[in-house]
Motif scaffolding. Structure first.
Motif, PDB file in Angstrom:
ATOM      1  N   THR A   1       1.205  -1.237  -0.069  1.00  0.00           N
ATOM      2  CA  THR A   1       0.143   0.176   0.391  1.00  0.00           C
ATOM      3  C   THR A   1       0.784   1.290  -0.168  1.00  0.00           C
ATOM      4  OG1 THR A   1      -1.836  -1.562   1.032  1.00  0.00           O
ATOM      5  CG2 THR A   1      -1.792   0.831   1.010  1.00  0.00           C
ATOM      6  N   PHE A   2       1.817   1.335   0.995  1.00  0.00           N
ATOM      7  CA  PHE A   2       2.892   2.337   1.415  1.00  0.00           C
ATOM      8  C   PHE A   2       3.631   2.458   0.018  1.00  0.00           C
ATOM      9  CE2 PHE A   2       0.594   2.221   5.079  1.00  0.00           C
ATOM     10  CZ  PHE A   2       0.879   4.108   5.404  1.00  0.00           C
ATOM     11  N   LEU A   3       3.473   1.441  -0.606  1.00  0.00           N
ATOM     12  CA  LEU A   3       5.033   1.486  -2.032  1.00  0.00           C
ATOM     13  C   LEU A   3       4.519   2.464  -3.371  1.00  0.00           C
ATOM     14  CD1 LEU A   3       7.613   1.105  -3.621  1.00  0.00           C
ATOM     15  CD2 LEU A   3       6.361  -1.182  -4.165  1.00  0.00           C
ATOM     16  N   LYS A   4       2.929   2.101  -3.387  1.00  0.00           N
ATOM     17  CA  LYS A   4       2.095   2.335  -4.051  1.00  0.00           C
ATOM     18  C   LYS A   4       1.828   4.442  -4.132  1.00  0.00           C
ATOM     19  CE  LYS A   4      -3.061   2.982  -5.884  1.00  0.00           C
ATOM     20  NZ  LYS A   4      -3.673   3.486  -5.743  1.00  0.00           N
ATOM     21  N   LEU A   5       1.983   4.319  -2.493  1.00  0.00           N
ATOM     22  CA  LEU A   5       2.136   5.890  -2.481  1.00  0.00           C
ATOM     23  C   LEU A   5       3.279   6.350  -2.608  1.00  0.00           C
ATOM     24  CD1 LEU A   5      -0.121   5.990   1.250  1.00  0.00           C
ATOM     25  CD2 LEU A   5      -0.970   7.169  -1.534  1.00  0.00           C
ATOM     26  N   GLY A   6       3.591   5.820  -2.391  1.00  0.00           N
ATOM     27  CA  GLY A   6       5.296   6.574  -2.432  1.00  0.00           C
ATOM     28  C   GLY A   6       5.935   6.854  -3.397  1.00  0.00           C
ATOM     29  N   LEU A   7       5.449   5.933  -4.637  1.00  0.00           N
ATOM     30  CA  LEU A   7       5.757   5.901  -6.121  1.00  0.00           C
ATOM     31  C   LEU A   7       4.956   6.760  -6.480  1.00  0.00           C
ATOM     32  CD1 LEU A   7       6.274   2.318  -7.118  1.00  0.00           C
ATOM     33  CD2 LEU A   7       8.037   4.284  -7.264  1.00  0.00           C
ATOM     34  N   THR A   8       3.719   7.452  -5.990  1.00  0.00           N
ATOM     35  CA  THR A   8       2.890   8.579  -6.917  1.00  0.00           C
ATOM     36  C   THR A   8       1.948   9.590  -6.014  1.00  0.00           C
ATOM     37  OG1 THR A   8       0.481   7.308  -6.099  1.00  0.00           O
ATOM     38  CG2 THR A   8       1.502   6.424  -7.640  1.00  0.00           C
ATOM     39  N   SER A   9       2.784   9.978  -4.549  1.00  0.00           N
ATOM     40  CA  SER A   9       2.752  11.049  -3.535  1.00  0.00           C
ATOM     41  C   SER A   9       4.030  11.977  -4.201  1.00  0.00           C
ATOM     42  CB  SER A   9       2.275  10.346  -2.796  1.00  0.00           C
ATOM     43  OG  SER A   9       1.441   9.589  -2.055  1.00  0.00           O
ATOM     44  N   PHE A  10       2.366  13.304  -5.269  1.00  0.00           N
ATOM     45  CA  PHE A  10       3.510  14.130  -5.503  1.00  0.00           C
ATOM     46  C   PHE A  10       3.182  15.161  -4.994  1.00  0.00           C
ATOM     47  CE2 PHE A  10       5.030  11.210  -9.120  1.00  0.00           C
ATOM     48  CZ  PHE A  10       5.719  11.779  -9.561  1.00  0.00           C
ATOM     49  N   GLY A  11       4.029  16.798  -4.476  1.00  0.00           N
ATOM     50  CA  GLY A  11       2.996  17.623  -4.370  1.00  0.00           C
ATOM     51  C   GLY A  11       3.788  18.555  -2.761  1.00  0.00           C
TER      52      GLY A  11
END
Length: 405
Positions: A23-33
């Motif tokens: 779950t957090f790998l997905k967030l780590g790859l997509t959480s810009f800003g």
């Protein structure tokens, strides 16, 4: 409140470290800003879609992490992993959210020095210029949120004045302490808590141990720093990570004081790395991985990046663990809220001083540079372009300025 109290223990008991990691790998790859955007991504993915916890509980957790020093979004992620799957879940959340951006910045650090010619040097110059716009946006947003009245605006100015006469880490500590004292004198805290209780598998004994380790690191590392460069690096990055109030961008002046002023990293390399950090997803604190890799004295490279990364994150996680069992009582104290309001206002002043030097003075050399910086600022603030997109614009603009000579 009863439904919330029944829901949270079930949520924290049913997860696995593997689930948390994915779950957090997905967030780590997509959480810009940046940190505020990260908190929005977390809410959308973990509260609304996966329903790991309730909205009031999430709001309360966010309030806690914004109250404490350290990287707020990473602390929230660490705590969510802890709630979901225990201590291994907390480690999985931190690793998965941090690793993508840390690796990207490490690759940039290892290749930036090999970039030559007008294209390469122009792109690096653009990365320095975009830092001006991004820090200016951070100062603007934080000033509106943390200095909403004339008294707290004055505290921010006092912080700038202190740094003008006492630059470096000592001045920043003094500014934060002065801001806290002035906030306490203002007495604007209401004592009204936010959200409901936070259910965490942290005992009071664990919390006390974490606080002792936190204080021990801050007290002992300066004494050991003279016994080897590795200890000096750990000391500098630990101190920077322990003093960050108010958001990830505040780590900029703290790290600059720790690595540029001693001559470990050149101002140009520092600002180029900070610009690159805006183009990658994940926490801004992974900028430390870049700095650890480009340090002049050893340890540097991969070893330096790993040391710097662990050292800058560790204090924030220790103090989070240390206050979890006591937070419900402390946050209801009006004087505690007043103290933090003043400290946060001082943080705005610290970041404003950093906007002038080293960011502006090192990046802007003529009116053309200023034009590119203003363009980036308008794209961020008025056009709402994502930071990674503005970084690309700045790099291309820097190349254009280099070709024009």
């Amino acid at each position: 409140m009863q439904d919330q109290d029944q829901t949270e223990p079930r949520a924290s008991a049913r997860g696995t470290p593997g689930e948390v990691f994915i779950t957090f790998l997905k967030l780590g790859l997509t959480s810009f800003g940046g940190p505020i955007a990260h908190l929005g991504y977390f809410r959308e993915e973990l509260v609304k879609r996966r329903k790991w916890l309730s909205d009031p509980a999430y709001a309360d957790l966010v309030a806690l992490c914004q109250f404490l020093p350290g990287p707020a979004s990473s602390q929230v992620g660490f705590a969510l992993g802890l709630m979901r799957a225990g201590w291994l879940g907390a480690l999985a959340a931190f690793t998965a959210f941090t690793l993508p951006s840390a690796l990207m910045l490490l690759v940039f650090a290892m290749t930036a020095a090999r970039i030559a010619g007008p294209l390469g040097s122009g792109a690096l110059h653009g990365l320095k210029i975009v830092a001006v716009a991004i820090v200016a946006q951070a100062v603007w947003g934080m000033a509106k949120a943390l200095c909403p009245d004339k008294e707290r605006a004055a505290i921010a100015v006092v912080a700038v004045a202190l740094l003008a006469f006492l630059p470096g880490a000592l001045g920043m500590i003094g500014a934060i302490l002065a801001g806290a004292a002035l906030g306490l004198a203002l007495g604007r805290g209401t004592g009204a808590p936010i959200g409901g209780p936070i259910a965490m598998p942290v005992t009071r004994g664990m919390a006390v141990l974490a606080l002792l380790v936190f204080l021990g690191l801050l007290g002992l590392l300066p004494l050991l720093a003279g016994h080897g460069q590795a200890l000096a690096v750990i000391d500098s990055f630990t101190r920077a990570g322990a003093l960050v109030f108010g958001g990830g961008h505040v780590v900029l002046p703290l790290l600059e004081a720790e690595v540029v002023q001693p001559g470990w990293v050149t101002p140009d390399a520092f600002l180029a790395g900070y610009g690159a950090a805006q183009a990658v997803p994940g926490p801004l604190f992974t900028f430390a991985a870049y700095l650890g890799a480009v340090l002049g004295p050893e340890p540097n490279g991969v070893t330096g990046a790993a040391i710097a990364l662990v050292a800058v994150f560790l204090p924030g996680f220790l103090i989070l663990i240390g206050v979890l069992p006591f937070w419900d009582r402390f946050r209801s104290m009006a004087r505690a809220q007043s103290l933090m309001q003043g400290a946060n206002a001082a943080v705005v002043g610290i970041l404003g001083a950093a906007l002038y030097t080293p960011v502006f003075t090192s990046a802007i050399t003529d009116l053309r540079d200023l034009t590119l910086a203003l363009t980036c600022f308008v794209l961020l603030v008025a056009w709402k372009m994502p930071p990674w997109g503005v970084v690309i614009v700045a790099a291309l603009g820097g190349i254009g300025l280099g070709i024009l000579g």
